[in-house]
Design a protein around this motif. Structure first.
Motif, PDB file in Angstrom:
ATOM      1  N   PRO A 219       1.012  -1.118  -0.096  1.00  0.00           N
ATOM      2  CA  PRO A 219       0.065   0.136  -0.151  1.00  0.00           C
ATOM      3  C   PRO A 219       0.998   1.389  -0.229  1.00  0.00           C
ATOM      4  CG  PRO A 219      -0.885  -1.353   1.491  1.00  0.00           C
ATOM      5  CD  PRO A 219       0.273  -2.206   1.025  1.00  0.00           C
ATOM      6  N   LEU A 220       2.055   1.440   0.558  1.00  0.00           N
ATOM      7  CA  LEU A 220       2.957   2.399   0.519  1.00  0.00           C
ATOM      8  C   LEU A 220       3.410   2.837  -0.802  1.00  0.00           C
ATOM      9  CD1 LEU A 220       5.203   2.020   4.025  1.00  0.00           C
ATOM     10  CD2 LEU A 220       3.324   3.829   3.380  1.00  0.00           C
ATOM     11  N   VAL A 221       3.750   1.783  -1.552  1.00  0.00           N
ATOM     12  CA  VAL A 221       4.247   1.946  -2.984  1.00  0.00           C
ATOM     13  C   VAL A 221       3.304   2.442  -3.665  1.00  0.00           C
ATOM     14  CG1 VAL A 221       5.012   0.545  -5.054  1.00  0.00           C
ATOM     15  CG2 VAL A 221       6.091   0.233  -2.654  1.00  0.00           C
ATOM     16  N   VAL A 222       1.999   1.882  -3.694  1.00  0.00           N
ATOM     17  CA  VAL A 222       0.575   2.410  -4.382  1.00  0.00           C
ATOM     18  C   VAL A 222       0.548   3.785  -4.097  1.00  0.00           C
ATOM     19  CG1 VAL A 222      -1.621   2.066  -4.909  1.00  0.00           C
ATOM     20  CG2 VAL A 222      -0.021  -0.165  -4.808  1.00  0.00           C
ATOM     21  N   PHE A 223       0.459   4.307  -2.964  1.00  0.00           N
ATOM     22  CA  PHE A 223       0.191   5.389  -2.410  1.00  0.00           C
ATOM     23  C   PHE A 223       1.373   6.558  -3.000  1.00  0.00           C
ATOM     24  CE2 PHE A 223       0.666   9.044   0.471  1.00  0.00           C
ATOM     25  CZ  PHE A 223      -0.738   9.701   0.334  1.00  0.00           C
ATOM     26  N   PHE A 224       2.434   6.087  -2.845  1.00  0.00           N
ATOM     27  CA  PHE A 224       3.424   7.293  -3.224  1.00  0.00           C
ATOM     28  C   PHE A 224       3.477   7.243  -4.877  1.00  0.00           C
ATOM     29  CE2 PHE A 224       5.361   6.366   0.942  1.00  0.00           C
ATOM     30  CZ  PHE A 224       5.396   8.022   1.385  1.00  0.00           C
ATOM     31  N   ALA A 225       3.060   6.077  -5.401  1.00  0.00           N
ATOM     32  CA  ALA A 225       3.090   6.246  -6.953  1.00  0.00           C
ATOM     33  C   ALA A 225       2.095   6.993  -7.278  1.00  0.00           C
ATOM     34  CB  ALA A 225       2.902   4.701  -7.512  1.00  0.00           C
ATOM     35  N   PHE A 226       0.621   7.180  -6.640  1.00  0.00           N
ATOM     36  CA  PHE A 226      -0.343   7.831  -7.256  1.00  0.00           C
ATOM     37  C   PHE A 226      -0.458   9.165  -6.328  1.00  0.00           C
ATOM     38  CE2 PHE A 226      -1.414   3.716  -8.752  1.00  0.00           C
ATOM     39  CZ  PHE A 226      -1.814   3.983 -10.075  1.00  0.00           C
ATOM     40  N   GLN A 227       0.669   9.487  -5.790  1.00  0.00           N
ATOM     41  CA  GLN A 227       0.517  10.662  -4.874  1.00  0.00           C
ATOM     42  C   GLN A 227       0.258  12.007  -5.465  1.00  0.00           C
ATOM     43  OE1 GLN A 227       4.201  11.543  -2.735  1.00  0.00           O
ATOM     44  NE2 GLN A 227       3.226  12.863  -1.352  1.00  0.00           N
ATOM     45  N   ARG A 228       0.936  12.031  -6.487  1.00  0.00           N
ATOM     46  CA  ARG A 228       0.484  13.513  -7.065  1.00  0.00           C
ATOM     47  C   ARG A 228      -0.890  13.505  -7.655  1.00  0.00           C
ATOM     48  NH1 ARG A 228       0.825  14.870 -12.587  1.00  0.00           N
ATOM     49  NH2 ARG A 228       1.922  12.728 -13.169  1.00  0.00           N
ATOM     50  N   HIS A 229      -1.546  12.477  -8.137  1.00  0.00           N
ATOM     51  CA  HIS A 229      -2.767  12.543  -8.568  1.00  0.00           C
ATOM     52  C   HIS A 229      -3.878  12.569  -7.337  1.00  0.00           C
ATOM     53  CE1 HIS A 229      -1.407  11.847 -12.540  1.00  0.00           C
ATOM     54  NE2 HIS A 229      -0.926  10.698 -12.215  1.00  0.00           N
ATOM     55  N   PHE A 230      -3.525  11.989  -6.302  1.00  0.00           N
ATOM     56  CA  PHE A 230      -4.347  11.950  -5.160  1.00  0.00           C
ATOM     57  C   PHE A 230      -4.256  13.420  -4.501  1.00  0.00           C
ATOM     58  CE2 PHE A 230      -4.215  11.676  -0.527  1.00  0.00           C
ATOM     59  CZ  PHE A 230      -5.597  11.148  -0.312  1.00  0.00           C
ATOM     60  N   VAL A 231      -3.487  14.190  -4.484  1.00  0.00           N
ATOM     61  CA  VAL A 231      -3.206  15.362  -3.780  1.00  0.00           C
ATOM     62  C   VAL A 231      -4.126  16.484  -5.199  1.00  0.00           C
ATOM     63  CG1 VAL A 231      -1.840  17.606  -3.501  1.00  0.00           C
ATOM     64  CG2 VAL A 231      -1.186  15.390  -2.885  1.00  0.00           C
ATOM     65  N   GLN A 232      -4.126  16.096  -6.236  1.00  0.00           N
ATOM     66  CA  GLN A 232      -5.054  16.928  -7.186  1.00  0.00           C
ATOM     67  C   GLN A 232      -6.363  16.645  -7.052  1.00  0.00           C
ATOM     68  OE1 GLN A 232      -3.560  16.115 -11.160  1.00  0.00           O
ATOM     69  NE2 GLN A 232      -1.668  17.014 -10.704  1.00  0.00           N
ATOM     70  N   GLY A 233      -6.767  15.528  -6.815  1.00  0.00           N
ATOM     71  CA  GLY A 233      -8.144  14.901  -6.471  1.00  0.00           C
ATOM     72  C   GLY A 233      -8.725  15.716  -5.293  1.00  0.00           C
TER      73      GLY A 233
END
Length: 311
Positions: A290-304
């Motif tokens: 889950p940590l790898v998945v979160f950091f991989a999509f972190q930029r899109h997550f912050v935008q959302g």
């Protein structure tokens, strides 16, 4: 009246106001975004953020170091002693854990459950969210209210009825049954989230695409999905984390051959008790994906998360 006998004309209030010199412009107020940026850039706030990060990282570092120490080292002292004696650290616990066929199978089952459950929820919710936001069909508002109403239904309420249904159709105790349960209970929130996000797309943009001859499928794939990428990424992260870390649903719907990593670790606790040499590497292995998945999509997550919060 003047000396020549003519009547002097007084300017009207509007003409007097227009002839009055304009006041000097005062200091303009800095935009709110700049004020927030300066506040976040201050040394006090940055020091506080570093402190919060250390509080969150310390347990993770302790778990990782404990997972790389032997049972004797963990019993003789705390994990911080490995910082002074790095010779304690090795990957023997991970080698022994992955050599266990039950743990390796459970890890594969976790991937087989989490990835399809996330992909199906995001794909179906994107289609339904676009339909509820921009397509006209009979009963649209009523169906959407039903979907919103399903948000308040607890997962525990549906465990027994769905378990009986799964047993009747032959899906109880299988990976497919666990996936279908997660998809069913993840869709209401996903549809609600994406419908509200897609509804913020300017209508003129969609109308221009239709006037250019674009079909609804083409508009959805070429226009709506790229614009909704931040919301889709945020939804995918939330859904993946929820499914990956779930134990309640898997404990009931999965058998010994389809159980995920969370259930396998729970059975290890019952079998080995407080054996930190088994539990620590298993817990960290369950945490690192889950940590790898979160950091991989972190930029899109912050935008959302920030979408619509700042004009």
């Amino acid at each position: 009246m003047t000396s020549h006998g003519t009547i002097e004309r007084r300017p009207s209030p509007r003409e007097a106001a227009a002839a009055r010199p304009a006041p000097a412009p005062g200091p303009s107020r800095p935009p709110r975004r700049n004020r927030v940026s300066r506040l976040l850039g201050s040394g006090l706030v940055q020091g506080l953020l570093v402190l919060v990060a250390l509080v969150w990282i310390t347990p993770l570092a302790g778990l990782f170091l404990s997972s790389m120490r032997s049972e004797e080292d963990n019993a003789s002292g705390g994990w911080w002693t490995a910082l002074a004696d790095p010779a304690q650290l090795s990957f023997d616990n991970y080698t022994a854990l992955l050599a266990d066929s039950g743990i390796a199978t459970a890890f594969g089952n976790t991937v087989l459950i989490s990835v399809p459950a996330t992909a199906l929820v995001v794909g179906i919710a994107a289609l339904a969210g676009y339909a509820f936001a921009w397509l006209e069909f009979p009963g649209r508002d009523g169906i959407f209210l039903v979907v919103v109403g399903l948000l308040v239904v607890p997962v525990q309420v549906g465990l027994l009825p769905v378990a009986k249904l799964m047993g009747a159709v032959g899906l109880f105790g299988t990976v497919a049954g666990v996936v279908l349960f997660h998809v069913a209970y993840g869709l209401p929130f996903a549809i609600f989230l994406l419908r509200n996000y897609f509804a913020e797309i300017p209508r003129e943009m969609l109308e221009a695409a239709r006037m250019d001859g674009g079909s609804e499928w083409r508009i959805f794939f070429r226009l709506v999905l790229p614009l909704g990428r931040p919301a889709l990424a945020s939804l995918a992260i939330f859904q993946f984390l929820w499914v990956w870390n779930d134990m309640l649903v898997a404990l009931l719907f999965a058998d010994s051959g389809s159980q995920p990593l969370t259930v396998a670790l729970q059975s290890q606790i019952r079998q080995f008790g407080s054996n930190i040499g088994v539990l620590a590497p298993g817990a960290f292995l369950s945490l690192v994906v889950p940590l790898v998945v979160f950091f991989a999509f972190q930029r899109h997550f912050v935008q959302g998360v920030m979408a619509g919060s700042v004009k």
